[in-house]
Scaffold this motif. Structure first.
Motif, PDB file in Angstrom:
ATOM      1  N   GLN A 152      -4.010   4.292   7.378  1.00  0.00           N
ATOM      2  CA  GLN A 152      -4.802   4.897   6.303  1.00  0.00           C
ATOM      3  C   GLN A 152      -4.244   4.582   4.910  1.00  0.00           C
ATOM      4  N   LYS A 170      -3.470  -0.635   6.714  1.00  0.00           N
ATOM      5  CA  LYS A 170      -4.791   0.013   6.730  1.00  0.00           C
ATOM      6  C   LYS A 170      -4.956   0.861   7.981  1.00  0.00           C
ATOM      7  N   ARG A 200      -3.868   2.287   1.404  1.00  0.00           N
ATOM      8  CA  ARG A 200      -4.751   1.490   0.553  1.00  0.00           C
ATOM      9  C   ARG A 200      -4.024   0.212   0.146  1.00  0.00           C
ATOM     10  N   CYS A 201      -4.723  -0.905   0.206  1.00  0.00           N
ATOM     11  CA  CYS A 201      -4.125  -2.197  -0.136  1.00  0.00           C
ATOM     12  C   CYS A 201      -4.780  -2.744  -1.401  1.00  0.00           C
ATOM     13  N   ASN A 250      -9.878  -8.517   2.324  1.00  0.00           N
ATOM     14  CA  ASN A 250      -9.465  -7.328   3.066  1.00  0.00           C
ATOM     15  C   ASN A 250      -8.802  -6.246   2.214  1.00  0.00           C
ATOM     16  N   ALA A 251      -8.551  -6.530   0.956  1.00  0.00           N
ATOM     17  CA  ALA A 251      -7.951  -5.520   0.082  1.00  0.00           C
ATOM     18  C   ALA A 251      -8.990  -4.471  -0.281  1.00  0.00           C
ATOM     19  N   ASP A 252      -8.512  -3.244  -0.546  1.00  0.00           N
ATOM     20  CA  ASP A 252      -9.420  -2.185  -1.005  1.00  0.00           C
ATOM     21  C   ASP A 252      -9.827  -2.419  -2.456  1.00  0.00           C
TER      22      ASP A 252
END
Length: 215
Positions: free
Chosen positions: A4, A1, A6-7, A43-45
């Motif tokens: 930048q 992250k 995405r997770c 914490n994942a997008d």
């Protein structure tokens, strides 16, 4: 992250169910597993899950939860080809072959059918064969004959092996009616269907969407 990126967390089982995990064993420190899953989910997008009940479990940790149902890759499963040596529906064979495949975490699901399978073996003798793939690892099988996994059993290689190895008539999917299994997908039903089997499933919500009695 920090770079930048995405997770996205993809999850297919209720790994927040501490009691369900303990009952199934082979997961190590259950508390640590739950802690890691919660951290990743928060914490994942985005989070993708395979069933609506699993989405309900994860939405408390992340606002972006998407249901992506399990499907089969038609090329990998060779869905447009007739399997070599497979029988047409209703075609008689001798012996009748009954099979089950699953991971070692399904022991308590298999307990549901132990008495029935042993009774079938007693009544029909060598007129039936029962094979079990993946379960009873390192143990004496509770029924039938345990079939060892191939050396390479990542999913694509496992499927190719199944298409060559399995010549069953009937596939069984026992599933305990408990909280952990509420989030299960019907992937195994799809896999058995791709193998051209008659399928016997537990009467649980997981399979109501796809299993039609006597159809």
């Amino acid at each position: 992250k920090a770079r930048q990126g995405r997770c996205v967390l993809e999850i297919d089982d209720d790994l927040l169910d501490t009691e369900g995990l303990r009952q199934r064993g082979d997961v190590g420190d259950v508390g640590e597993v739950v802690k890691k899953v919660e951290y990743l989910a928060r914490n994942a997008d985005a989070v993708t899950v395979s069933t609506p009940p699993l989405a309900e479990r994860l939405v408390t940790l992340n606002d972006n939860v998407f249901v992506v149902p399990n499907c089969l890759d038609p090329e990998l499963w060779r869905l447009n080809e007739r399997r070599t040596g497979s029988k047409r529906f209703g075609e008689r064979s001798s012996p009748i072959r009954i099979g089950y495949m699953g991971t070692p975490t399904h022991d308590q699901d298999l307990q549901l059918v132990v008495d029935a399978m042993r009774k079938l073996e007693l009544i029909y003798g060598n007129r039936i064969e029962i094979e079990v793939i993946g379960a009873f690892e390192g143990k004496t099988p509770l029924f039938g004959k345990r079939v060892g996994l191939p050396r390479r059993h990542d999913y694509p290689n496992f499927v190719r092996w199944l298409l060559q190895r399995v010549q069953w008539d009937i596939g069984i999917i026992p599933l305990a009616d408990d909280k952990f299994n509420e989030s299960k997908s019907y992937l195994k039903f799809l896999e058995y269907a791709a193998l051209g089997l008659s399928i016997v499933v537990s009467r649980v919500p997981t399979y109501l969407a796809v299993a039609k009695h006597e159809v």
